[in-house]
Design a protein around this motif. Structure first.
Motif, PDB file in Angstrom:
ATOM      1  N   THR A 190       0.852  -1.187   0.000  1.00 21.79           N
ATOM      2  CA  THR A 190       0.000   0.000   0.000  1.00 21.79           C
ATOM      3  C   THR A 190       0.886   1.235   0.000  1.00 21.79           C
ATOM      4  OG1 THR A 190      -0.125   0.035   2.404  1.00 21.79           O
ATOM      5  CG2 THR A 190      -1.881  -1.148   1.240  1.00 21.79           C
TER       6      THR A 190
ATOM      7  N   MET B 246      -3.130   9.739  -4.376  1.00 19.85           N
ATOM      8  CA  MET B 246      -4.138   8.699  -4.105  1.00 19.85           C
ATOM      9  C   MET B 246      -3.530   7.570  -3.301  1.00 19.85           C
ATOM     10  SD  MET B 246      -6.263   8.142  -7.683  1.00 19.85           S
ATOM     11  CE  MET B 246      -7.238   6.790  -7.004  1.00 19.85           C
ATOM     12  N   ASP B 247      -4.285   7.067  -2.329  1.00 20.45           N
ATOM     13  CA  ASP B 247      -3.895   5.867  -1.595  1.00 20.45           C
ATOM     14  C   ASP B 247      -4.402   4.662  -2.367  1.00 20.45           C
ATOM     15  OD1 ASP B 247      -2.646   6.987   0.730  1.00 20.45           O
ATOM     16  OD2 ASP B 247      -4.640   7.611   1.400  1.00 20.45           O
ATOM     17  N   ILE B 248      -3.506   3.706  -2.634  1.00 17.44           N
ATOM     18  CA  ILE B 248      -3.898   2.493  -3.342  1.00 17.44           C
ATOM     19  C   ILE B 248      -3.132   1.306  -2.774  1.00 17.44           C
ATOM     20  CG2 ILE B 248      -4.517   3.640  -5.516  1.00 17.44           C
ATOM     21  CD1 ILE B 248      -1.794   2.692  -6.636  1.00 17.44           C
TER      22      ILE B 248
ATOM     23  N   THR C  74      -6.125  -1.733  -6.171  1.00 16.92           N
ATOM     24  CA  THR C  74      -7.381  -1.513  -5.451  1.00 16.92           C
ATOM     25  C   THR C  74      -7.304  -0.253  -4.605  1.00 16.92           C
ATOM     26  OG1 THR C  74      -6.657  -2.888  -3.598  1.00 16.92           O
ATOM     27  CG2 THR C  74      -7.935  -3.985  -5.310  1.00 16.92           C
ATOM     28  N   THR C  75      -8.469   0.242  -4.242  1.00 16.45           N
ATOM     29  CA  THR C  75      -8.565   1.361  -3.310  1.00 16.45           C
ATOM     30  C   THR C  75      -8.382   0.805  -1.897  1.00 16.45           C
ATOM     31  OG1 THR C  75     -10.956   1.091  -3.098  1.00 16.45           O
ATOM     32  CG2 THR C  75     -10.185   2.612  -4.819  1.00 16.45           C
TER      33      THR C  75
ATOM     34  N   LYS D 191     -11.865  -1.831  -3.409  1.00 15.99           N
ATOM     35  CA  LYS D 191     -12.522  -1.695  -4.703  1.00 15.99           C
ATOM     36  C   LYS D 191     -11.476  -1.767  -5.821  1.00 15.99           C
ATOM     37  CE  LYS D 191     -15.422   1.353  -7.432  1.00 15.99           C
ATOM     38  NZ  LYS D 191     -14.782   2.340  -8.248  1.00 15.99           N
TER      39      LYS D 191
ATOM     40  N   ILE E 237      -9.561  -1.225  -9.227  1.00 16.48           N
ATOM     41  CA  ILE E 237      -9.390  -0.077 -10.136  1.00 16.48           C
ATOM     42  C   ILE E 237      -8.994  -0.601 -11.501  1.00 16.48           C
ATOM     43  CG2 ILE E 237      -8.024   1.993 -10.610  1.00 16.48           C
ATOM     44  CD1 ILE E 237      -7.550   2.286  -7.619  1.00 16.48           C
TER      45      ILE E 237
END
Length: 124
Positions: free
Chosen positions: A38, A91-93, A113-114, A118, A120
């Protein structure tokens, strides 16, 4: 004239095969390992022949480490729902990837993903 055209076609096919062979394989990645990391997007590079996500993540001691995460060509990403503006700086992913064999921070992306899980850019 026919022999010249056939010769040119053969030369073109040979050059195309050589160029395709020169493109790197996945040998630099450890395809037997899947890692999830992450972090924050520093930059999303929508470029040919490969797109990249530059991701900044914290290591075990809390130090920022930048990962260069390789993806497919934009035409393949586009077909999966990706767009040049899909990821924005900050953005955090989470990225699931096959790491580089040499241990450097990077790899080839499998899924993005988020933070809430979710997917992406997968047309799901």
């Amino acid at each position: 004239m026919r022999k010249i055209m056939a010769g040119l076609a053969l030369m073109g096919a040979t050059l195309a095969a050589t160029a395709a062979d020169a493109h790197h394989s996945f040998g630099m990645f450890d395809m037997s390992k899947e890692v999830t990391i992450t972090g924050k997007v520093r930059k999303f590079q929508w470029t040919n022949p490969h797109s990249y996500i530059q991701l900044v993540s914290k290591d075990g001691s809390g130090k920022d480490v930048e990962y260069s995460m390789e993806m497919g060509a934009p035409m393949y990403l586009y077909a999966r729902g990706w767009r040049p503006a899909t990821l924005k700086a900050g953005m955090d992913i989470a990225i699931t990837y096959h790491p580089l064999r040499n241990g450097q921070p990077g790899g080839v992306v499998m899924d993005v993903t988020t933070p809430d899980g979710k997917a992406i850019g997968t047309n799901k």
